[in-house]
Every structure is written in C-alpha cells, then in structure tokens.
Design an enzyme around this catalytic site. Structure first.
Site, short mmCIF file in Angstrom:
data_model
loop_
_atom_site.label_atom_id
_atom_site.label_comp_id
_atom_site.label_asym_id
_atom_site.label_seq_id
_atom_site.Cartn_x
_atom_site.Cartn_y
_atom_site.Cartn_z
N HIS A 102 -12.41 -31.05 -16.43
CA HIS A 102 -12.54 -30.84 -14.98
C HIS A 102 -12.46 -29.37 -14.59
CE1 HIS A 102 -8.01 -30.91 -14.67
NE2 HIS A 102 -8.28 -30.06 -13.72
N ASP A 134 -11.04 -36.43 -19.98
CA ASP A 134 -10.93 -35.10 -19.37
C ASP A 134 -10.54 -34.08 -20.44
OD1 ASP A 134 -10.80 -33.02 -17.59
OD2 ASP A 134 -8.86 -33.61 -16.74
N GLY A 148 -3.35 -25.43 -11.78
CA GLY A 148 -3.47 -24.20 -12.57
C GLY A 148 -2.98 -24.39 -13.99
N SER A 187 -3.81 -27.14 -15.66
CA SER A 187 -4.80 -28.01 -16.29
C SER A 187 -5.41 -27.38 -17.52
CB SER A 187 -5.92 -28.31 -15.30
OG SER A 187 -5.52 -29.32 -14.45
N GLY A 188 -5.72 -28.21 -18.47
CA GLY A 188 -6.32 -27.72 -19.70
C GLY A 188 -5.30 -27.23 -20.70
N1 ARG Z 1 -5.48 -30.82 -11.99
C1 ARG Z 1 -4.54 -29.78 -12.05
C2 ARG Z 1 -5.22 -28.47 -12.44
O1 ARG Z 1 -6.43 -28.39 -12.32
C3 ARG Z 1 -3.37 -30.13 -12.90
C4 ARG Z 1 -2.46 -30.97 -12.11
C5 ARG Z 1 -1.35 -31.55 -12.88
N2 ARG Z 1 -0.54 -32.21 -11.92
C6 ARG Z 1 0.55 -32.87 -12.15
N3 ARG Z 1 1.22 -33.38 -11.14
N4 ARG Z 1 1.00 -33.02 -13.37
O2 ARG Z 1 -4.59 -27.49 -12.72
#
Ligand code: ARG
Length: 753
Positions: free
Chosen positions: A87, A139, A241, A243-244
């Site tokens: 994503h 993902d 932030g 993510s990944g």
């Molecule tokens: N989708 C988020 C990103 O792009 C990560 C979110 C993780 N959230 C959580 N509640 N664990 O950075």
C-alpha cells in the site's frame, strides 16, 4: 509523518567503527546464498507507546523516501532487496514508478544520519498480483535496489521465516519505525527510530477483538496471511508512517521477520491491535521474485520443531479490554475530580485525564486584568485528588496556545510530579476522539469546572439529557448552515437540564463541564464558559476537538472510542439536516428540514394528565410547556393531577390504549422569516375557535423568562388568498374569548418517550 524532510548527507570523519563501511565481512562468497548471515544485530545491545531505539540495534530497518520525505518503512532481506508493504506504492490501483523512490539504510535519526547511512535508488517495485487494498490482504512489496546495500554493523539483513515457520501466540516481538507516535501526532525531531514490544495475538483472539463493533460500528474480518500484534488494552502500537516496517521476533539468538506493518483502526486503540502482513505464507512468492539474485534472502530453518499444539487453540477465549477511564462508583463522586490550588486565588476545578495530567480551564491561571498567565511559581501549586491524603506537586504547566483569546480553547494541562496509581478512588475521565458522536438523549451530568466558591456536599448531581444536533446547532444562530453530521465535531453540545432556580439558588460556579455517559463509562464531553448566571440549556464547547492536543501533550491521556451506537428512531436522518434559512428569533418556531421521522412540529408536546387524558401542549422554552387549562384541570379536581409531558414524538406514535385526546390542536402561523408562531389555543370543545395567545404575553414572559415573542413588526404575514396556513379571520379570534392557559414547568426538560 515527516513529509518533506531533507537529509543532509554529511560523512563525518570520526574514528571508524571496526568493520563499519566494509562490505567485505558479509560480501557474497560463492554458494553461500542460503547462509547469508541474517537477523543478528551487532551485540550491544514509533511507533506509539514505544521508545527510542539504540542506534544500530535494528540494522535491517530502512526508510523509504519519496520526494525527499520519509513515507514508509521497510526491511533489508538481502543486499539488493527490501521488503515493504504494497500500500506504500499503490495509489488508486496504480503502482508508482520506482524512480520516485529511494531507500535509506543504516539511519537512526533522520535529522542527522550516522556515517553508516547511505541511500540507494530503487530499480523495481514488485507487488503480488492479488493485492488490491490493505483490508483484503497480500499487503507486501519487494524493492530491488539499483545497487547492493553496503553491509556493515548498522546495515544487515533480517531472516525470513519459511512457510512452515510457526510463531507462538503471545511471543513478545518488536516493531520499529519513524511513524507517528500517536494518531495524527508525528514523531518529533530528531526523528530517531522508535521501537515497541508487541505480543503476537492468536488469529481467533484478534478476530474476536475486531468482531466487536468499534468506531462507526465497524467490524473487520481478519484474512489468511494477516497477523495481529499488540494488546487488547491498546496504547502500544505501530502508526501512520510505520507501514512496510518489520515486526521481528527472536529465536535462538537470531531475529526473524514475522510481519510487515500494514494497518490498524486508529493507533493504539483499545481492542484494536495492529494488523501485519504475515511473512511466512509468502515464502514462495518472495523466492520467486528474487530468483537468480545472489545472494538472495535467507530462510533459516526454525531451530525447534513447530508443533500443532497448545499455542494454537482453535477456540481461543476472547480477552476484551474494558475502558480504564471514566468509571465512577456513584455519579457525583468523580474519581477524576482535581482541585488545583494556586496561592492567592480560589481553587480551580479540573479533571484527571491520565496518571500524570490534569486538565483545567486556562482562565483559572490567567490574570483577570490583563489576561496574562499568572506568575508561575509552580513550586507552590498543589493538586488535590479524591482519596489522596496529600496534595500533589505540579511539574509542568502547558496552556493551550489559543487559551487567552478563544473561549473554546480555554484549557491548560498540568503535569503532576509523581504519577498517581490508578484506583477506584482516583482514575482519569475518558476523553472523546474527534469523530465521537454523543447520541441525542445521552445521559449527562454537569460537574464543576474552573474557579468557584467551595460548594458544600458532593459535586453537582445535575442531570441532563443531550439535545439532538439539530436543536443545539440551530438554537445558537447558525441559520441556513447544515448541521454537522455524526462523525464531524459538532459546534456545540446542548444538555437540557433541570432549572436550578427551582432548587432555590443559582450555582456560584460560572464554568461547567459536561460529562456524558456511555455504557457506564463517563466522558468529558464539553466545557462551558461564563455566559449568563443561572443554568439553562446553554451550549457547551465540545472537547473532542481538543483530543489531539491533549494526547500530544500528555502522551497517555485516555482517549476512548465511542461505546454506544444505538441511534434510535432518528438514526439515519441526522445526515442531511440543515438549519432553517433565517430567523431573528433564535430557534423558536423552526423545524428540522427535512423533518425528522414524522416529527413535523418539534414544539408539539403530549401532555398526559392523570394517566389517561392527553392534551396538546406547546413547548415555549426548553423547560416550559403551555397547555389549555381546561385540558389539565378538570372540574372536581382540587389539586394538580399527575402530569407527564412527552416531547419529540407527538403524532409519531399511537397513543396507549385507553388514552383519549381531549383538546384540539393549537393554531400556528408562519412568518415571512420562516418561523412558526403560536397564535392561539383551541377553546374548550371547539375545533375552530381559538383563544389568542397575544394577551397572555406578559404573563408568559414573566413566568418563563426565555420564551421568544415576535416584535410587533414581525407579526405573521398573511399568505395569499386561498392558502390555508392561517385563516384571514383570525383577527376575530384574538381578544375573545379569553385564553385560559396553564404553564407547565418541566422537571427534566425534554423527557422523550
Ligand atoms: N497504514 C499505516 C501506514 O501507512 C500503518 C498503520 C498501522 N496502524 C496501526 N494501528 N497499527 O503507515
């Protein structure tokens, strides 16, 4: 997330760490690709609720930059390969070009990189064909670097689990990243890598948590290839932030990547653990993508035999966490009630919002003359908490930046020198998230807020019931505007409560806080200021707009998700309401547009007399209903019968059996401005003859105080001939016969059926 961060790449000539910047130690030797050393940080050794990592302790952590700013995390799995989340690279179904991205390796603080830091261009981004959106899984993404990373103590690959690898539920693992430290709260300078310990949750346990409706009644179906980590009670989590980035677990001295940060509902919320892409199921996909690349990622065999057994119960019991805030043994004894004592001024009432922080109006600490903050000798400030024998010392005072000029931001936070141990006697109140929607008719109470005379007895027990958004919004002069829909912060919250004059006194407090209850949990919903002495349904400033500021300062205030979603019959229609376009008379005579569930006449009241007669009443002020005397007082009665008034449902529901309507509807006319005016009440036994209200103006005004009367020039305009709004011969009705009216003071204004 630090969007436009620039990285000065300064190579500092400091004494070289042995082995640093040398590729040789780990450079590929022939036939060794399966043995690429992985998952071993140099021995020496946000993410929400975490702390700063030791530099170099997570050498596989990388930062993915786009247009000079950190966007996502990733992990180094081989010299030329980085694992991340799909994503991060897919917007509206399209994969972004690899050329826009760069990979930063060996960084700790993104403000001042170590000399181990270096960047690599991205040659290709690979995403599984079946990836479409985060909630649907798959993902993950692989990034092929344009040239291999320079391995060293601060740059090392992580081990990948084989498809057969089993991570036991409950294992303590670590997530790392430069993401937000709370919802909408970016990591502050110097942007140092954060780490947080998260426990792996079983699939059943996680599914169970996500099956309980959360914000906006949302539930979520966990899919194969996903993994949860965190805690039912929340507070520790990854966030935007991160993510990944990797979720790694240690096994026999070696670190394996169990998951890839993917998504969550908010960050750190109760019963909403973070969701990760499980890496093990993607062994084959990863191998396929990196085929031919030497050395490739390492998939060491799990050192112990995974056994299907007790760590994988099929029917795991769901451990739901309950709110830790907002529990009061008895309403009126508030375990969060805090009194701030500042030498030379009256005690200031505030509320405990976390173990260490008290929220109070900033105006308590402002010089009333020049609105400057009082000289701050915090040493002499004290905070009294319920059931705590000694006063607490104050370590820090943080006023809201707009406090001195904006009533809605009249807030300050005080940090206690020693955090209090939470107990039934001392515990924080819950705070609403910005999207919280306190349902109309919520049960609320008022509590002291700010400076005031010491009040004998328990803190106020004033009960109130929240008015719907339409009433509250339109009542306070926002004509023509649309009412903020559920989920948008309201402009105001209006509790309808018992007139205090009735109790024979006005409260000496000029400020109030509004506490509203959901499933037995109390939220600090709003605050009010000085407007007008005695209580009446005035508007409270909603506190939910300040949630982000409070959590930013306190890093641990209890923001709690909405607990009640029972909309009641009015439900859906709240979406599209607007206030009537124009009126000079406040909200009197205005109707919701479109009408709410058949309630065409919001001022119409059902007056139930002695259990079986029903008369029509007209709400003329929040606490007053006017009714015809003959309707309420029957010949032979010497005392006032038992009367119940139902509002907001007149005509909507059938009358209970055995009830009979004993009066005709009143006469209403519409003015040019759109407001409806009560012109007359039907005289006894007639459906055509009305007693005019006009002559009773003085009496009503005197008794009610707050009723709205039309100025002489605002008299109803007569609609064109043939319109049946108001009979043109109404003039004949006024004056005679004499209206025999009765005003009913409502005990609890707006009790609805
Ligand atoms: N989708 C988020 C990103 O792009 C990560 C979110 C993780 N959230 C959580 N509640 N664990 O950075």
């Amino acid at each position: 997330m630090s969007q436009h961060l620039l990285l000065p790449f300064v190579i500092l000539a400091i004494s070289p760490i042995p082995g640093a910047l040398q590729d040789s130690a780990l450079s590929p030797t022939e036939e060794e690709h399966e043995d690429l050393d992985c998952g071993r940080p140099e021995p020496s050794t946000r993410i929400m609720g975490g702390s700063e990592a030791q530099p170099g302790s997570w050498p596989w952590q990388v930062s993915l930059h786009q247009r000079g700013g950190h966007i996502c995390g990733g992990s180094l799995i081989a010299p030329s390969w980085v694992l991340s989340a799909a994503h991060c690279f897919v917007t509206n179904g399209t994969l972004e070009p690899a050329t826009e991205w760069s990979v930063l390796l060996g960084v700790h603080s993104q403000d001042g990189p170590l000399d181990s830091a270096h960047a690599r261009a991205v040659a290709a981004i690979l995403v599984p064909d079946n990836y479409s959106s985060v909630e649907l899984g798959a993902d993950l993404a692989l990034l092929r670097l344009a040239s291999p990373a320079r391995l060293g103590p601060a740059v090392r690959p992580i081990c990948l689990p084989r498809a057969s690898h089993r991570f036991a539920h409950g294992t303590a693992c670590w997530a790392t990243g430069w993401g937000d430290i709370q919802e909408a709260d970016p990591l502050p300078l110097p942007w140092a890598l954060q780490e947080v310990e998260l426990r792996l949750l079983g699939e059943a346990a996680c599914q169970c948590l996500y099956s309980r409706p959360g914000p906006f009644n949302l539930t979520f179906q966990l899919l194969p290839g996903m993994l949860c980590a965190g805690y039912p009670e929340g507070r520790r989590d990854t966030c935007q932030g991160d993510s990944g980035g990797p979720l790694v677990c240690e096994e026999g001295g070696q670190w394996f990547q169990a998951g890839i940060t993917s998504f969550g509902f908010g960050c750190g919320r109760r019963n909403r653990p973070g969701v990760f892409t499980a890496v093990a199921p993607y062994e084959a996909w990863i191998r396929e993508q990196v085929m031919g690349s030497e050395p490739g990622p390492a998939f060491p065999t799990q050192s112990w035999e995974p056994q299907p057994g007790p760590w994988e119960p099929t029917d795991e019991n769901c451990t739901i966490a309950l709110p830790e805030c907002g529990k009061a043994p008895r309403p009126g004894t508030w375990p969060w009630e805090a009194r701030v004592m500042v030498p030379g001024s009256r005690p200031c009432h505030g509320a405990l919002v976390s173990e260490s922080w008290v929220l109070a109006p900033a105006s308590c600490f402002l010089d009333p003359i020049n609105s400057d903050l009082l000289p701050r000798d915090l040493d002499n400030w004290r905070v009294l908490l319920p059931s705590r024998p000694r006063a607490e010392l104050v370590a820090r005072f943080v006023p809201h930046e707009n406090a001195s000029w904006d009533d809605t931001s009249d807030l300050a936070l005080l940090q206690l020198q020693t955090p209090v141990n939470l107990s039934t006697a001392s515990r924080p109140v819950c705070l609403p998230h910005p999207e919280h929607y306190f349902l109309p008719r919520s049960r609320c109470r008022l509590a002291r807020w700010g400076r005031g005379e010491p009040e004998p007895g328990p803190s106020t027990l004033l009960e109130a019931e929240l008015l719907g958004g339409w009433w509250c919004h339109c009542l306070y002069g926002r004509q023509g505007e649309s009412v903020p829909p559920p989920g948008d912060p309201p402009h105001a919250l209006c509790p309808a409560y018992q007139e205090e004059e009735e109790a024979g006194r006005c409260w000496n407090y000029s400020h109030w806080s509004l506490l509203c209850q959901e499933e037995g949990t109390w939220f600090l919903a709003g605050i009010s200021d000085f407007s007008s002495g005695c209580l009446r349904p005035r508007a409270f400033y909603p506190l939910q707009t300040h949630g982000p500021w409070i959590s930013h300062v306190t890093r641990g205030a209890y923001l709690e998700d909405q607990l009640t979603w029972d909309w009641g019959p009015e439900g859906e229609e709240t979406e599209t309401q607007a206030c009537p376009p124009h009126t000079e008379h406040g909200a009197c005579g205005l109707r919701p547009e479109p009408a709410v569930m058949g309630i065409l006449w919001p001022w119409l009241a059902e007056v139930h007399v002695a259990g079986n007669q029903v008369c029509t009443g007209i709400l003329v002020a929040p606490g007053w209903v006017v009714a015809a005397t003959h309707c309420v007082l029957r010949p032979g009665f010497t005392t006032v019968p038992y009367i119940e008034v139902y509002l907001g449902r007149a005509g909507a529901s059938p009358l209970p059996q055995g009830h009979q309507v004993t009066s005709a509807p009143p006469l209403l006319c519409q003015t040019e401005g759109g407001s409806w005016v009560l012109m007359g009440m039907a005289v006894r036994g007639s459906r055509e003859l009305f007693a005019a209200i006009g002559p009773e103006e003085a009496w009503i005004a005197q008794t009610v105080g707050e009723a709205h009367f039309l100025p002489p020039n605002g008299y109803p305009h007569w609609p064109p001939e043939g319109s049946d709004l108001c009979p043109p011969d109404l003039a004949r009705a006024s004056g005679s016969p004499q209206a025999a009216l009765l005003l009913l003071l409502l005990l609890l204004p707006l009790i609805q059926g």
